[in-house]
Scaffold this motif. Sequence first.
Motif, PDB file in Angstrom:
ATOM      1  N   SER A 128      37.508  85.764 -24.817  1.00  0.00           N
ATOM      2  CA  SER A 128      38.133  84.609 -24.191  1.00  0.00           C
ATOM      3  C   SER A 128      37.407  83.335 -24.631  1.00  0.00           C
ATOM      4  CB  SER A 128      38.113  84.758 -22.670  1.00  0.00           C
ATOM      5  OG  SER A 128      38.929  85.850 -22.290  1.00  0.00           O
ATOM      6  N   THR A 129      37.832  82.189 -24.120  1.00  0.00           N
ATOM      7  CA  THR A 129      37.283  80.917 -24.590  1.00  0.00           C
ATOM      8  C   THR A 129      35.850  80.684 -24.126  1.00  0.00           C
ATOM      9  OG1 THR A 129      38.283  79.778 -22.714  1.00  0.00           O
ATOM     10  CG2 THR A 129      39.540  79.843 -24.756  1.00  0.00           C
ATOM     11  N   ASN A 130      35.416  81.339 -23.049  1.00  0.00           N
ATOM     12  CA  ASN A 130      34.017  81.456 -22.631  1.00  0.00           C
ATOM     13  C   ASN A 130      33.227  80.146 -22.684  1.00  0.00           C
ATOM     14  OD1 ASN A 130      34.709  84.106 -22.354  1.00  0.00           O
ATOM     15  ND2 ASN A 130      33.252  84.910 -23.841  1.00  0.00           N
ATOM     16  N   PRO A 131      33.554  79.214 -21.773  1.00  0.00           N
ATOM     17  CA  PRO A 131      32.866  77.917 -21.791  1.00  0.00           C
ATOM     18  C   PRO A 131      31.428  77.956 -21.292  1.00  0.00           C
ATOM     19  CG  PRO A 131      34.392  78.017 -19.956  1.00  0.00           C
ATOM     20  CD  PRO A 131      34.640  79.249 -20.780  1.00  0.00           C
ATOM     21  N   ILE A 132      30.667  77.005 -21.784  1.00  0.00           N
ATOM     22  CA  ILE A 132      29.315  76.693 -21.312  1.00  0.00           C
ATOM     23  C   ILE A 132      29.347  75.250 -20.826  1.00  0.00           C
ATOM     24  CG2 ILE A 132      26.902  76.365 -22.001  1.00  0.00           C
ATOM     25  CD1 ILE A 132      27.400  78.482 -24.192  1.00  0.00           C
ATOM     26  N   ALA A 133      28.747  74.985 -19.684  1.00  0.00           N
ATOM     27  CA  ALA A 133      28.725  73.614 -19.162  1.00  0.00           C
ATOM     28  C   ALA A 133      27.327  73.269 -18.685  1.00  0.00           C
ATOM     29  CB  ALA A 133      29.730  73.445 -18.024  1.00  0.00           C
ATOM     30  N   PHE A 134      27.008  71.983 -18.755  1.00  0.00           N
ATOM     31  CA  PHE A 134      25.664  71.488 -18.428  1.00  0.00           C
ATOM     32  C   PHE A 134      25.800  70.075 -17.880  1.00  0.00           C
ATOM     33  CE2 PHE A 134      22.186  68.738 -19.805  1.00  0.00           C
ATOM     34  CZ  PHE A 134      21.048  69.423 -19.412  1.00  0.00           C
ATOM     35  N   SER A 135      25.004  69.740 -16.887  1.00  0.00           N
ATOM     36  CA  SER A 135      24.988  68.362 -16.412  1.00  0.00           C
ATOM     37  C   SER A 135      23.586  67.995 -15.959  1.00  0.00           C
ATOM     38  CB  SER A 135      25.983  68.161 -15.273  1.00  0.00           C
ATOM     39  OG  SER A 135      26.182  66.782 -15.012  1.00  0.00           O
ATOM     40  N   ALA A 136      23.212  66.749 -16.238  1.00  0.00           N
ATOM     41  CA  ALA A 136      21.888  66.243 -15.889  1.00  0.00           C
ATOM     42  C   ALA A 136      22.022  64.798 -15.428  1.00  0.00           C
ATOM     43  CB  ALA A 136      20.949  66.323 -17.102  1.00  0.00           C
ATOM     44  N   PRO A 137      21.296  64.422 -14.370  1.00  0.00           N
ATOM     45  CA  PRO A 137      21.469  63.075 -13.811  1.00  0.00           C
ATOM     46  C   PRO A 137      20.837  61.990 -14.670  1.00  0.00           C
ATOM     47  CG  PRO A 137      19.709  64.214 -12.657  1.00  0.00           C
ATOM     48  CD  PRO A 137      20.321  65.220 -13.597  1.00  0.00           C
ATOM     49  N   ARG A 138      21.403  60.786 -14.516  1.00  0.00           N
ATOM     50  CA  ARG A 138      20.831  59.575 -15.069  1.00  0.00           C
ATOM     51  C   ARG A 138      20.654  58.585 -13.918  1.00  0.00           C
ATOM     52  NH1 ARG A 138      24.323  57.259 -19.858  1.00  0.00           N
ATOM     53  NH2 ARG A 138      22.505  55.858 -19.932  1.00  0.00           N
ATOM     54  N   PRO A 139      19.746  57.630 -14.058  1.00  0.00           N
ATOM     55  CA  PRO A 139      19.558  56.658 -12.978  1.00  0.00           C
ATOM     56  C   PRO A 139      20.685  55.631 -12.948  1.00  0.00           C
ATOM     57  CG  PRO A 139      18.098  56.149 -14.815  1.00  0.00           C
ATOM     58  CD  PRO A 139      18.765  57.449 -15.146  1.00  0.00           C
ATOM     59  N   ASP A 140      21.305  55.467 -11.797  1.00  0.00           N
ATOM     60  CA  ASP A 140      22.268  54.388 -11.545  1.00  0.00           C
ATOM     61  C   ASP A 140      23.504  54.431 -12.434  1.00  0.00           C
ATOM     62  OD1 ASP A 140      20.445  53.319  -9.646  1.00  0.00           O
ATOM     63  OD2 ASP A 140      19.335  52.393 -11.300  1.00  0.00           O
ATOM     64  N   THR A 141      23.878  55.609 -12.912  1.00  0.00           N
ATOM     65  CA  THR A 141      25.107  55.747 -13.681  1.00  0.00           C
ATOM     66  C   THR A 141      25.541  57.207 -13.643  1.00  0.00           C
ATOM     67  OG1 THR A 141      26.210  55.163 -15.765  1.00  0.00           O
ATOM     68  CG2 THR A 141      24.025  56.192 -15.930  1.00  0.00           C
ATOM     69  N   ASP A 142      26.666  57.502 -14.273  1.00  0.00           N
ATOM     70  CA  ASP A 142      27.172  58.872 -14.254  1.00  0.00           C
ATOM     71  C   ASP A 142      26.252  59.813 -15.028  1.00  0.00           C
ATOM     72  OD1 ASP A 142      29.692  58.541 -12.809  1.00  0.00           O
ATOM     73  OD2 ASP A 142      30.332  57.343 -14.530  1.00  0.00           O
ATOM     74  N   PRO A 143      26.201  61.080 -14.619  1.00  0.00           N
ATOM     75  CA  PRO A 143      25.341  62.041 -15.311  1.00  0.00           C
ATOM     76  C   PRO A 143      25.788  62.340 -16.739  1.00  0.00           C
ATOM     77  CG  PRO A 143      25.915  62.825 -13.098  1.00  0.00           C
ATOM     78  CD  PRO A 143      26.799  61.645 -13.398  1.00  0.00           C
ATOM     79  N   ILE A 144      24.894  62.905 -17.509  1.00  0.00           N
ATOM     80  CA  ILE A 144      25.269  63.560 -18.764  1.00  0.00           C
ATOM     81  C   ILE A 144      26.113  64.768 -18.392  1.00  0.00           C
ATOM     82  CG2 ILE A 144      24.375  64.909 -20.711  1.00  0.00           C
ATOM     83  CD1 ILE A 144      21.903  63.063 -20.644  1.00  0.00           C
ATOM     84  N   LEU A 145      27.180  65.003 -19.134  1.00  0.00           N
ATOM     85  CA  LEU A 145      28.078  66.120 -18.835  1.00  0.00           C
ATOM     86  C   LEU A 145      28.530  66.771 -20.134  1.00  0.00           C
ATOM     87  CD1 LEU A 145      29.871  67.832 -16.972  1.00  0.00           C
ATOM     88  CD2 LEU A 145      31.586  66.003 -17.101  1.00  0.00           C
ATOM     89  N   VAL A 146      28.155  68.027 -20.308  1.00  0.00           N
ATOM     90  CA  VAL A 146      28.584  68.831 -21.451  1.00  0.00           C
ATOM     91  C   VAL A 146      29.502  69.920 -20.909  1.00  0.00           C
ATOM     92  CG1 VAL A 146      27.853  70.353 -23.322  1.00  0.00           C
ATOM     93  CG2 VAL A 146      26.407  68.402 -22.663  1.00  0.00           C
ATOM     94  N   ASP A 147      30.685  70.047 -21.485  1.00  0.00           N
ATOM     95  CA  ASP A 147      31.639  71.069 -21.048  1.00  0.00           C
ATOM     96  C   ASP A 147      32.384  71.523 -22.290  1.00  0.00           C
ATOM     97  OD1 ASP A 147      33.474  72.704 -19.818  1.00  0.00           O
ATOM     98  OD2 ASP A 147      34.199  71.197 -18.396  1.00  0.00           O
TER      99      ASP A 147
END
Length: 351
Positions: free
Chosen positions: A160-179
Motif C-alpha cells: 500500500s502507499t504506507n505514509p510516514i509523517a513527522f511534525s516538529a514545533p517552531r517558535p511563534d509560527t506553524d510547525p514543520i510538517l512532513v507527510d
Amino acid sequence: MPNIQPSTLRDVGYQLFEASGCTAEDARAVVDHLVESNLFGHDSHGAIRYYEYTRAIREGRFQPWATPTIVRDYPSTAVVDAGGALGQVGATFAIKLATEKARQHGLATVTLRNTSHVGRAGAYPLMAAREGNMIALAFVNAGRLGYQIAPFGGLEGRLSTNPIAFSAPRPDTDPILVDMTTSVVAEGKVRVAINQGSQVPEGWLIDSEGNSTTEPNDFRADPPGAILPLGGVVAHKGFALGLVVELLGGALSGEGCADGSRTMRSNGVLFTVYNIEHFTELSTYYEEVEALLRHVKSSRLAPGFNEILAPGEPEFRSAQRKEKDGIEIDETTWAHICREGRILGLNPDSW
C-alpha cells in the motif's frame, strides 16, 4: 466544478456522519480532519472520503458508535484497539495518549489497530507538535491490503502507499510538517484524477504490462496496473521504506501486514512522541531549528523558484487562501456526496 466555503462543506459533513450514526463529537473529529485536508491542498484525503466512509458504515465495515480501548499499557508504550471506530476517532485517541505518556516519561510509542481509515497521516504528529514542546512521528500501513504499489523490480502491486509523517514545533509560527507516502503518489490522488477525467503525470503509474502510463483508469483495469514506489531511478529506497512501515505500523500494532487483500479493514498505525525538554532546553531547540531553516533558505534559488519553503509551509499557506476563497470539489465527487445524502434521508438541494 463547485466552489464551496469550508464552513458549508463542514456542515454537509456533520449532517452526513450524524445521519450515519456518529455522535456529534465524532462527526466533528472526522469532518474537521477531512476538510482540513482539502484546505491543505490534499483533496485525495478530503471530502472525497465523505461518501466512502458513510458507505462503509452502511455496509458494516466501519462502526460509528465504537470506542477505542487500551489493550496493552506500559509507562511509555501502549496498544490501542479502536473497535472498528472511524479512523480519525481512533487515531486522535492514540496520539493524545502518546503525547500524555511522553509528557510524563519523555518518550512514548503507541500503536493502533482496528480503526478503519485514519485519513491524512500528518494530522496526528501535527496535533502533538502544536503542544509546543513535542516532536512526533507516524508510520501508517493499510493492514492486509496489498495491491496498490509495485515492489522495486516488480510489475504487480504488492504493498500500500504506507505514509510516514513527522511534525516538529517552531517558535511563534506553524510547525514543520512532513507527510509523505512511500509511493510516488497517494492512491487517492489517482482517484481524484479519475473523478476529474484528467491524466496523471508521467512516472506515477505502470499498466498491467509494466509500461509507463498517464491514464489513471489503467490502475483500476482488469488486470490492474500499479503505482510506483517513491524514488524514480532509486525506487529501491521507497520500496524499502514501504517495508519499514509495514513492520512498524502493521506488525507491531497487530493489524497485520500486506498479504494481497483488496479490501482495507483498517490502517495499522505507530505513533512515537518525543518530549523535547527531556533531551534539551526548549529555548536551545528553538534556536537550532530556526538557525537550520535560515541556513537552508539562504541557498541561491533554482530557475522557476521564488523562495525555499520548509516542509508544511505550502499546506499552511494553502489553508489560509482556501479559508477565504473556498474549496473546489469536482462534479463527480459532489454527485457522490449528494447521492449518499439522499440514501441517508437528507436533502442535498438545501446544501
